[in-house]
Design an enzyme around this catalytic site. Structure first.
Site, short mmCIF file in Angstrom:
data_model
loop_
_atom_site.label_atom_id
_atom_site.label_comp_id
_atom_site.label_asym_id
_atom_site.label_seq_id
_atom_site.Cartn_x
_atom_site.Cartn_y
_atom_site.Cartn_z
N GLY A 11 25.00 42.95 42.96
CA GLY A 11 26.07 42.69 43.92
C GLY A 11 27.41 43.30 43.56
N HIS A 65 35.40 43.35 36.77
CA HIS A 65 36.30 42.27 37.20
C HIS A 65 35.55 40.95 37.22
CE1 HIS A 65 34.32 43.99 40.75
NE2 HIS A 65 34.33 42.75 41.25
N HIS A 109 34.60 48.71 38.82
CA HIS A 109 35.65 48.51 37.82
C HIS A 109 35.49 47.04 37.43
CE1 HIS A 109 40.11 49.12 36.53
NE2 HIS A 109 39.75 47.90 36.14
N ASP A 115 41.63 38.04 45.71
CA ASP A 115 40.56 38.75 46.41
C ASP A 115 40.93 38.80 47.89
OD1 ASP A 115 37.18 39.16 45.80
OD2 ASP A 115 37.95 39.20 47.85
N CYS A 133 39.05 55.29 41.76
CA CYS A 133 38.65 53.88 41.68
C CYS A 133 39.68 52.99 42.40
CB CYS A 133 38.52 53.46 40.22
SG CYS A 133 38.32 51.68 40.01
N ASN A 145 29.78 40.41 38.48
CA ASN A 145 28.61 41.18 38.92
C ASN A 145 28.53 42.51 38.18
OD1 ASN A 145 28.15 39.17 40.91
ND2 ASN A 145 29.62 40.15 42.28
N HIS A 171 35.35 37.21 39.05
CA HIS A 171 35.73 36.39 40.20
C HIS A 171 36.00 34.97 39.70
CE1 HIS A 171 34.20 39.08 43.50
NE2 HIS A 171 33.54 39.59 42.49
N HIS A 223 40.05 51.22 32.98
CA HIS A 223 38.79 51.30 33.73
C HIS A 223 37.57 51.18 32.81
CE1 HIS A 223 36.24 52.55 37.16
NE2 HIS A 223 35.49 53.06 36.19
P1 AMP Z 1 32.13 42.81 43.51
O1 AMP Z 1 31.05 42.63 44.56
O2 AMP Z 1 31.93 41.89 42.34
O3 AMP Z 1 32.31 44.26 43.14
O4 AMP Z 1 33.44 42.28 44.20
C1 AMP Z 1 34.38 43.09 44.83
C2 AMP Z 1 35.42 42.18 45.42
O5 AMP Z 1 36.58 42.93 45.66
C3 AMP Z 1 35.02 41.54 46.76
O6 AMP Z 1 35.05 40.12 46.66
C4 AMP Z 1 36.08 42.05 47.73
O7 AMP Z 1 36.49 41.09 48.67
C5 AMP Z 1 37.21 42.43 46.79
N1 AMP Z 1 38.08 43.49 47.29
C6 AMP Z 1 37.72 44.67 47.85
N2 AMP Z 1 38.80 45.41 48.16
C7 AMP Z 1 39.88 44.68 47.79
C8 AMP Z 1 41.29 44.89 47.86
N3 AMP Z 1 41.80 46.02 48.36
N4 AMP Z 1 42.10 43.92 47.39
C9 AMP Z 1 41.59 42.78 46.87
N5 AMP Z 1 40.28 42.52 46.78
C10 AMP Z 1 39.43 43.46 47.23
ZN ZN Z 2 38.96 51.57 37.84
#
Ligand code: AMP
Ligand code: ZN
Length: 138
Positions: A92, A99, A97, A30, A4, A86, A101, A46
């Site tokens: 989306g 999270h 994992h 992000d 992950c 999401n 936004h 996780h």
């Molecule tokens: P989600 O679509 O809710 O799963 O959002 C995933 C988010 O993770 C997106 O906004 C990406 O820009 C962000 N993301 C992906 N890889 C990384 C990373 N290595 N560091 C920080 N943010 C990331």
């Molecule tokens: Zn994870």
């Protein structure tokens, strides 16, 4: 979860711009922000999505989200904040994992929300009844 991406970020195996961490909570920028200062807040442990998360994990996350929102408005000068979360690819979710936004907003940033569609005649009552009925079993 060894494969992950966000577990790897939480364990520092992969670098990120970390803004806060404690034993349970991890917050970082992000990599592809909607606006600069877009923060992701997540549990270190996780859980795949919101439904997967034990309720007691929620409180420290909510506390952190509120603090980040205050910083975005009082410290960074933003005018508003969107809190998005999401669940599952259809909604989306790209990183499985859990999270949140925390997205800082300005009136002038030009983003618009998705548009709703009105219910047809009687459809809201049918949907309301379905949800009320299903909630009784949970
Ligand atoms: P989600 O679509 O809710 O799963 O959002 C995933 C988010 O993770 C997106 O906004 C990406 O820009 C962000 N993301 C992906 N890889 C990384 C990373 N290595 N560091 C920080 N943010 C990331
Ligand atoms: Zn994870």
């Amino acid at each position: 979860m060894s494969d992950c991406l966000f577990c790897k970020i939480a364990s520092k195996a992969i670098p990120a711009e970390v803004v806060y961490e404690d034993d349970e909570v991890f917050a970082f920028l992000d990599i592809n922000p909607v606006n600069p200062g877009h923060v992701l807040v997540m549990p270190k442990k996780h859980y795949e999505d919101f439904m997967d998360m034990p309720e007691e994990v929620c409180l420290p996350l909510v506390r952190m989200i509120k603090r980040v929102m205050s910083v975005q408005i009082d410290g960074l000068g933003y005018e508003g904040v969107n809190l998005f979360q999401n669940n599952k690819p259809a909604a989306g979710q790209v990183i499985p994992h859990l999270h949140f936004h925390v997205i800082p907003r300005k009136t002038s940033d030009g983003y618009v929300h998705w548009h709703g569609h009105e219910y047809g005649n009687g459809e809201a009552a049918i949907m309301g009844a379905k949800i009320r009925e299903s909630l009784k079993n949970l």
